[in-house]
Motif scaffolding. Structure first.
Motif, PDB file in Angstrom:
ATOM      1  N   GLY A 189       0.839  -1.195   0.000  1.00 22.60           N
ATOM      2  CA  GLY A 189       0.000   0.000   0.000  1.00 22.60           C
ATOM      3  C   GLY A 189       0.870   1.240   0.000  1.00 22.60           C
ATOM      4  O   GLY A 189       1.850   1.304   0.745  1.00 22.60           O
ATOM      5  N   ASP A 190       0.526   2.224  -0.809  1.00 22.56           N
ATOM      6  CA  ASP A 190       1.446   3.346  -0.986  1.00 22.56           C
ATOM      7  C   ASP A 190       0.917   4.669  -0.460  1.00 22.56           C
ATOM      8  O   ASP A 190      -0.184   4.770   0.085  1.00 22.56           O
ATOM      9  CB  ASP A 190       1.878   3.461  -2.456  1.00 22.56           C
ATOM     10  N   ASP A 191       1.734   5.685  -0.642  1.00 24.15           N
ATOM     11  CA  ASP A 191       1.492   7.023  -0.118  1.00 24.15           C
ATOM     12  C   ASP A 191       0.348   7.736  -0.833  1.00 24.15           C
ATOM     13  O   ASP A 191      -0.151   8.748  -0.351  1.00 24.15           O
ATOM     14  CB  ASP A 191       2.791   7.828  -0.250  1.00 24.15           C
ATOM     15  N   HIS A 192      -0.065   7.214  -2.008  1.00 21.77           N
ATOM     16  CA  HIS A 192      -1.119   7.852  -2.790  1.00 21.77           C
ATOM     17  C   HIS A 192      -2.443   7.099  -2.725  1.00 21.77           C
ATOM     18  O   HIS A 192      -3.360   7.396  -3.495  1.00 21.77           O
ATOM     19  CB  HIS A 192      -0.680   7.991  -4.250  1.00 21.77           C
ATOM     20  N   GLY A 193      -2.546   6.094  -1.831  1.00 17.47           N
ATOM     21  CA  GLY A 193      -3.817   5.409  -1.649  1.00 17.47           C
ATOM     22  C   GLY A 193      -4.060   4.237  -2.557  1.00 17.47           C
ATOM     23  O   GLY A 193      -5.210   3.803  -2.719  1.00 17.47           O
ATOM     24  N   THR A 194      -2.998   3.682  -3.150  1.00 16.39           N
ATOM     25  CA  THR A 194      -3.135   2.540  -4.049  1.00 16.39           C
ATOM     26  C   THR A 194      -2.501   1.301  -3.425  1.00 16.39           C
ATOM     27  O   THR A 194      -1.408   1.372  -2.870  1.00 16.39           O
ATOM     28  CB  THR A 194      -2.447   2.823  -5.409  1.00 16.39           C
ATOM     29  N   ALA A 195      -3.199   0.168  -3.536  1.00 18.89           N
ATOM     30  CA  ALA A 195      -2.657  -1.116  -3.091  1.00 18.89           C
ATOM     31  C   ALA A 195      -2.516  -2.035  -4.300  1.00 18.89           C
ATOM     32  O   ALA A 195      -3.298  -1.944  -5.253  1.00 18.89           O
ATOM     33  CB  ALA A 195      -3.550  -1.753  -2.041  1.00 18.89           C
ATOM     34  N   ARG A 196      -1.514  -2.924  -4.232  1.00 15.10           N
ATOM     35  CA  ARG A 196      -1.287  -3.868  -5.329  1.00 15.10           C
ATOM     36  C   ARG A 196      -0.945  -5.234  -4.766  1.00 15.10           C
ATOM     37  O   ARG A 196      -0.318  -5.337  -3.706  1.00 15.10           O
ATOM     38  CB  ARG A 196      -0.163  -3.368  -6.252  1.00 15.10           C
ATOM     39  N   ILE A 197      -1.350  -6.268  -5.489  1.00 14.48           N
ATOM     40  CA  ILE A 197      -1.094  -7.649  -5.091  1.00 14.48           C
ATOM     41  C   ILE A 197      -0.020  -8.211  -6.005  1.00 14.48           C
ATOM     42  O   ILE A 197      -0.096  -8.061  -7.236  1.00 14.48           O
ATOM     43  CB  ILE A 197      -2.382  -8.494  -5.187  1.00 14.48           C
ATOM     44  N   TRP A 198       0.977  -8.898  -5.398  1.00 13.86           N
ATOM     45  CA  TRP A 198       2.130  -9.390  -6.149  1.00 13.86           C
ATOM     46  C   TRP A 198       2.325 -10.882  -5.938  1.00 13.86           C
ATOM     47  O   TRP A 198       2.146 -11.384  -4.833  1.00 13.86           O
ATOM     48  CB  TRP A 198       3.405  -8.660  -5.696  1.00 13.86           C
ATOM     49  N   ASP A 199       2.689 -11.567  -7.008  1.00 12.88           N
ATOM     50  CA  ASP A 199       3.206 -12.926  -6.897  1.00 12.88           C
ATOM     51  C   ASP A 199       4.699 -12.783  -6.616  1.00 12.88           C
ATOM     52  O   ASP A 199       5.464 -12.341  -7.484  1.00 12.88           O
ATOM     53  CB  ASP A 199       2.971 -13.699  -8.201  1.00 12.88           C
ATOM     54  N   LEU A 200       5.137 -13.130  -5.399  1.00  9.67           N
ATOM     55  CA  LEU A 200       6.526 -12.882  -5.019  1.00  9.67           C
ATOM     56  C   LEU A 200       7.506 -13.807  -5.736  1.00  9.67           C
ATOM     57  O   LEU A 200       8.687 -13.487  -5.844  1.00  9.67           O
ATOM     58  CB  LEU A 200       6.686 -13.040  -3.507  1.00  9.67           C
ATOM     59  N   THR A 201       7.053 -14.938  -6.214  1.00 11.92           N
ATOM     60  CA  THR A 201       7.949 -15.854  -6.925  1.00 11.92           C
ATOM     61  C   THR A 201       8.280 -15.323  -8.314  1.00 11.92           C
ATOM     62  O   THR A 201       9.436 -15.322  -8.742  1.00 11.92           O
ATOM     63  CB  THR A 201       7.318 -17.244  -7.034  1.00 11.92           C
TER      64      THR A 201
END
Length: 336
Positions: A278-290
């Motif tokens: 989650g970032d400073d501008h109000g956006t969240a993102r989902i990541w495949d860490l592999t």
């Protein structure tokens, strides 16, 4: 708003954001979200029912300004530690009690009975405040990891009214103020990942033994720990990944956000090792860490920065909770 993944939203009834941190605890088979508002009033939110409840805690403000000055002259600067500062929260069920852990820049670690409001532990008066906090359960005891210049390991036994002093110990390896802490059970071990400047440290909690030290670029702001991968985000919005087994990098750093990442969590679900940022501008993102690939569209809808994220389950459904400066908590579907 990323409507296709949004399951539910809750707004602090007090209207006093931000939600700086949140914890999720299962009570009677239901997910209960715990957080505090800007006046350090503690709230719980039943995700399924959508119901909010204010939780009255014992008042720590049992001094006046004259008394505070007199106590500080004695050398302990006690008064600032007595004032509630619930910037960080954790929650666990221990010994049949729902235990709330709190801390902030002006308050050392403390434990409360969430349902009755009783102050269980007392405040650690010698502690200089908390810059990061996480909790887990070890052998029927609540373990609290809290740190400012270095992480300290506290434990509380439900059969004892006091902290276990010999377990109030500093975890090794830190030489600078820490940015974040994450605790996770990996196999038979409980591991702590903590960030210190441009370094990421992984420690075996029970042994107090440092396992890995990883170095990135820039100052790390947030850390997340899964069963196989530890990841940290720096001030430039880059996501660094390492294997928990041997501390080797997992691919190149990901330019995850165009701005600073303030909050992050990781888990393994559906056979994938995932992280949410989650970032400073109000956006969240989902990541495949592999693979280092973003999954799905960005999660938008917060007004202002995202200050807390956590991945959990609600009725066996994997979800992400994001909270922010706007005093809103969003629940997002994590299934792909």
């Amino acid at each position: 708003m990323s409507a296709e993944r949004l399951l539910q939203s809750g707004v602090l009834p007090s209207g006093r954001g931000p939600v700086n941190d949140l914890a999720v605890v299962e009570v009677d088979g239901r997910a209960l979200v715990v957080c505090a508002d800007s006046r350090n009033d503690v709230w719980t939110w039943d995700v399924l029912e959508g119901e909010w409840m204010a939780r009255a805690l014992e008042d720590l403000r049992e001094y006046d300004d004259e008394g505070a000055d007199e106590e500080e002259d004695e050398g302990d600067a006690i008064a600032p530690h007595l004032y509630p500062d619930f910037m960080f929260v954790g929650a666990e069920v221990v010994g049949g009690r729902v235990v709330l852990a709190t801390g902030g820049h002006h308050q050392g670690p403390a434990l409360w009975d969430l349902m009755s409001g009783e102050l269980i532990s007392g405040v650690i008066l010698s502690h200089g405040g908390v810059h990061a906090l996480d909790t887990t359960v070890l052998g029927g005891r609540l373990a609290l990891i809290a740190g400012s210049s270095a992480p300290d390991h506290f434990e509380w036994d439900p059969s004892s009214p006091e902290w276990i002093d010999e377990r109030c110990r500093e975890l090794p390896g830190h030489a600078d103020d820490m940015g974040d802490i994450a605790v996770a059970r990996v196999g038979e071990r409980v591991l702590v990942a903590s960030v210190c400047g441009a370094e990421l440290l992984v420690t075996d909690l029970e042994r107090g033994e440092r396992l890995h030290t990883m170095v990135g670029a820039g100052l790390f702001r947030a850390v997340a720990l899964s069963e196989t991968i530890v990841t940290a985000a720096n001030h430039s919005g880059d996501l660094w990944r390492w294997s928990l087994a041997d501390a080797r990098p997992v691919g190149d750093p990901i330019n995850a956000h165009e701005t600073e990442i303030l909050a992050m969590d990781a888990t393994v679900t559906g056979g994938q090792t995932l992280a949410v940022t989650g970032d400073d501008h109000g956006t969240a993102r989902i990541w495949d860490l592999t693979t280092g690939v973003q999954l799905g569209a960005s999660l938008t809808g917060h007004e202002g920065r995202i200050t807390a994220v956590t991945m959990t389950e609600v009725q066996d459904r994997p979800v992400v909770l994001t909270a922010g400066q706007d005093g809103v908590i969003h629940v997002w579907d994590l299934a792909f």
